[in-house]
Design a protein around this motif. Structure first.
Motif, PDB file in Angstrom:
ATOM      1  N   UNK A 120       0.831  -1.212   0.000  1.00 52.17           N
ATOM      2  CA  UNK A 120       0.000   0.000   0.000  1.00 52.17           C
ATOM      3  C   UNK A 120       0.863   1.259   0.000  1.00 52.17           C
ATOM      4  N   UNK A 121       1.920   1.247   0.773  1.00 49.81           N
ATOM      5  CA  UNK A 121       2.806   2.419   0.817  1.00 49.81           C
ATOM      6  C   UNK A 121       3.523   2.595  -0.519  1.00 49.81           C
ATOM      7  N   UNK A 122       3.855   1.478  -1.166  1.00 49.43           N
ATOM      8  CA  UNK A 122       4.446   1.573  -2.489  1.00 49.43           C
ATOM      9  C   UNK A 122       3.472   2.165  -3.492  1.00 49.43           C
ATOM     10  N   UNK A 123       2.208   1.801  -3.356  1.00 47.47           N
ATOM     11  CA  UNK A 123       1.177   2.370  -4.231  1.00 47.47           C
ATOM     12  C   UNK A 123       1.037   3.866  -3.994  1.00 47.47           C
ATOM     13  N   UNK A 124       1.067   4.259  -2.740  1.00 47.36           N
ATOM     14  CA  UNK A 124       0.993   5.681  -2.404  1.00 47.36           C
ATOM     15  C   UNK A 124       2.171   6.436  -3.007  1.00 47.36           C
ATOM     16  N   UNK A 125       3.376   5.922  -2.826  1.00 47.10           N
ATOM     17  CA  UNK A 125       4.567   6.592  -3.337  1.00 47.10           C
ATOM     18  C   UNK A 125       4.581   6.641  -4.859  1.00 47.10           C
ATOM     19  N   UNK A 126       4.052   5.604  -5.494  1.00 45.88           N
ATOM     20  CA  UNK A 126       4.017   5.574  -6.957  1.00 45.88           C
ATOM     21  C   UNK A 126       3.259   6.761  -7.529  1.00 45.88           C
ATOM     22  N   UNK A 152      -6.085  -5.907  -4.869  1.00 45.21           N
ATOM     23  CA  UNK A 152      -5.099  -5.137  -5.621  1.00 45.21           C
ATOM     24  C   UNK A 152      -5.754  -4.336  -6.740  1.00 45.21           C
ATOM     25  N   UNK A 153      -6.795  -4.890  -7.349  1.00 48.53           N
ATOM     26  CA  UNK A 153      -7.532  -4.135  -8.363  1.00 48.53           C
ATOM     27  C   UNK A 153      -8.196  -2.918  -7.729  1.00 48.53           C
ATOM     28  N   UNK A 154      -8.745  -3.103  -6.523  1.00 40.84           N
ATOM     29  CA  UNK A 154      -9.334  -1.978  -5.803  1.00 40.84           C
ATOM     30  C   UNK A 154      -8.298  -0.926  -5.459  1.00 40.84           C
ATOM     31  N   UNK A 155      -7.112  -1.370  -5.071  1.00 44.77           N
ATOM     32  CA  UNK A 155      -6.019  -0.441  -4.790  1.00 44.77           C
ATOM     33  C   UNK A 155      -5.679   0.358  -6.045  1.00 44.77           C
ATOM     34  N   UNK A 156      -5.563  -0.342  -7.173  1.00 41.67           N
ATOM     35  CA  UNK A 156      -5.161   0.307  -8.423  1.00 41.67           C
ATOM     36  C   UNK A 156      -6.184   1.336  -8.885  1.00 41.67           C
ATOM     37  N   UNK A 157      -7.452   0.956  -8.896  1.00 43.36           N
ATOM     38  CA  UNK A 157      -8.469   1.863  -9.431  1.00 43.36           C
ATOM     39  C   UNK A 157      -8.659   3.078  -8.527  1.00 43.36           C
ATOM     40  N   UNK A 158      -8.562   2.870  -7.219  1.00 44.20           N
ATOM     41  CA  UNK A 158      -8.700   3.995  -6.284  1.00 44.20           C
ATOM     42  C   UNK A 158      -7.491   4.910  -6.365  1.00 44.20           C
ATOM     43  N   UNK A 159      -6.298   4.328  -6.422  1.00 46.36           N
ATOM     44  CA  UNK A 159      -5.084   5.139  -6.507  1.00 46.36           C
ATOM     45  C   UNK A 159      -5.034   5.931  -7.808  1.00 46.36           C
ATOM     46  N   UNK A 198      -0.919  12.136  -4.753  1.00 43.86           N
ATOM     47  CA  UNK A 198      -1.210  12.545  -6.114  1.00 43.86           C
ATOM     48  C   UNK A 198      -0.997  14.036  -6.326  1.00 43.86           C
ATOM     49  N   UNK A 199      -1.340  14.837  -5.333  1.00 43.17           N
ATOM     50  CA  UNK A 199      -1.140  16.290  -5.430  1.00 43.17           C
ATOM     51  C   UNK A 199       0.348  16.618  -5.435  1.00 43.17           C
ATOM     52  N   UNK A 200       1.124  15.967  -4.572  1.00 45.94           N
ATOM     53  CA  UNK A 200       2.567  16.201  -4.588  1.00 45.94           C
ATOM     54  C   UNK A 200       3.137  15.829  -5.954  1.00 45.94           C
ATOM     55  N   UNK A 201       2.683  14.705  -6.510  1.00 51.71           N
ATOM     56  CA  UNK A 201       3.141  14.313  -7.833  1.00 51.71           C
ATOM     57  C   UNK A 201       2.797  15.354  -8.885  1.00 51.71           C
ATOM     58  N   UNK A 202       1.597  15.925  -8.793  1.00 51.25           N
ATOM     59  CA  UNK A 202       1.204  16.960  -9.729  1.00 51.25           C
ATOM     60  C   UNK A 202       2.063  18.207  -9.613  1.00 51.25           C
ATOM     61  N   UNK A 217      10.529   7.536  -4.668  1.00 45.99           N
ATOM     62  CA  UNK A 217      11.336   6.595  -3.883  1.00 45.99           C
ATOM     63  C   UNK A 217      11.593   7.142  -2.481  1.00 45.99           C
ATOM     64  N   UNK A 218      11.902   8.435  -2.407  1.00 49.67           N
ATOM     65  CA  UNK A 218      12.127   9.064  -1.095  1.00 49.67           C
ATOM     66  C   UNK A 218      10.860   8.951  -0.245  1.00 49.67           C
ATOM     67  N   UNK A 219       9.718   9.204  -0.854  1.00 52.68           N
ATOM     68  CA  UNK A 219       8.448   9.109  -0.133  1.00 52.68           C
ATOM     69  C   UNK A 219       8.225   7.711   0.407  1.00 52.68           C
ATOM     70  N   UNK A 220       8.509   6.691  -0.412  1.00 51.15           N
ATOM     71  CA  UNK A 220       8.322   5.303   0.031  1.00 51.15           C
ATOM     72  C   UNK A 220       9.254   4.951   1.185  1.00 51.15           C
ATOM     73  N   UNK A 221      10.509   5.385   1.106  1.00 47.52           N
ATOM     74  CA  UNK A 221      11.470   5.116   2.186  1.00 47.52           C
ATOM     75  C   UNK A 221      11.015   5.786   3.473  1.00 47.52           C
TER      76      UNK A 221
END
Length: 270
Positions: free
Chosen positions: A12-18, A113-120, A197-201, A215-219
């Protein structure tokens, strides 16, 4: 914290960082007319208002789970077709099988995992839209403010009960819950993905090396999970805000006086 939980939580944290690296930049011209710094208020208010509303009226959770079910799949389709880096219009149709898997196999790892993907993915769309509709400086303030509000509510134990009510809400028996993500014994709130997502934007707009900061976010997020040894709930928005602060400090440290005109110049965006 068990090994099983740590492994599921890492996914989940990897999904967030992605999301930090995946979100693209730019909005349609017709939306630019609605740009305003006030959109940055959405970040802290998305936690404070939801928690307060559910605490006062628990039935609000039922409304929110329907809102998620209706809006998350189109948001994911927009991410695949437009909002993410490498998006292609044809990829938007992938949101359909993701929804089918998240709906039909809810109790399996594949369905989760599909739920994680579609929500993320829906948060990729929100991140790109918000980063294109509000000044970066105010969004950065909003990210930090959101993490502060999140931390205060959790550490004062004012978020846990409303959050439990929201996570337990179901649109109707058998329908998927897209208002948060879960994998095994671990879970993350929608706001935890939204802020990433906002940070990524913001990073995409500024031309930063977003995948480095993903990667920094995930660590940072993995290190933050050590807090589980002293408390049962931690604010997962904090590592995202810390990653942002680290980047801003690094950028400030790289600013150098111009040897001729005395002006401040900056190196390449980290």
């Amino acid at each position: 914290m068990t090994l099983d939980f740590a492994l599921h939580n890492a996914v989940l944290l990897g999904s967030q960082a992605t999301l930090v690296g995946l979100t693209g930049a730019g909005i349609p011209a017709w939306l630019a007319r609605y740009a305003t710094a006030r959109w940055a208020l959405v970040l802290p208010l998305s936690i404070a208002v939801v928690v307060g509303a559910i605490a006062l009226l628990p039935d609000v959770a039922d409304v929110l789970t329907w809102v998620a079910l209706i809006l998350v799949p189109p948001g994911a389709a927009l991410a695949l077709g437009w909002a993410m880096r490498g998006a292609r219009p044809v990829l938007a149709v992938l949101a359909v099988p993701l929804l089918v898997l998240a709906w039909g196999w809810q109790t399996s790892a594949v369905g989760e995992l599909a739920g994680v993907a579609i929500t993320a993915l829906s948060c990729v769309t929100l991140g790109r839209l918000l980063a294109g509709g509000a000044p970066g400086l105010w969004l950065k303030v909003g990210i930090v403010a959101m993490a502060v509000v999140d931390a205060i509510l959790i550490f004062t134990e004012n978020l846990q009960e409303p959050n439990a009510v929201l996570n337990a809400a179901v649109p109707a028996p058998g329908l998927p819950q897209l208002q948060y993500i879960s994998f095994g014994s671990a879970s993350l709130g929608y706001g935890d993905l939204f802020v990433a997502g906002v940070l990524g934007g913001v990073l995409a707009v500024e031309g930063a090396r977003a995948w480095r900061w993903a990667l920094v976010t995930w660590v940072l997020a993995e290190a933050w999970t050590l807090m589980f040894y002293v408390t049962d709930t931690i604010p997962a928005t904090v590592p995202v805000a810390v990653a942002l602060i680290l980047r801003e400090l690094l950028r400030a440290g790289r600013a150098q006086p111009d040897p001729v005109g005395g002006e401040v110049v900056h190196g390449a965006h980290p």
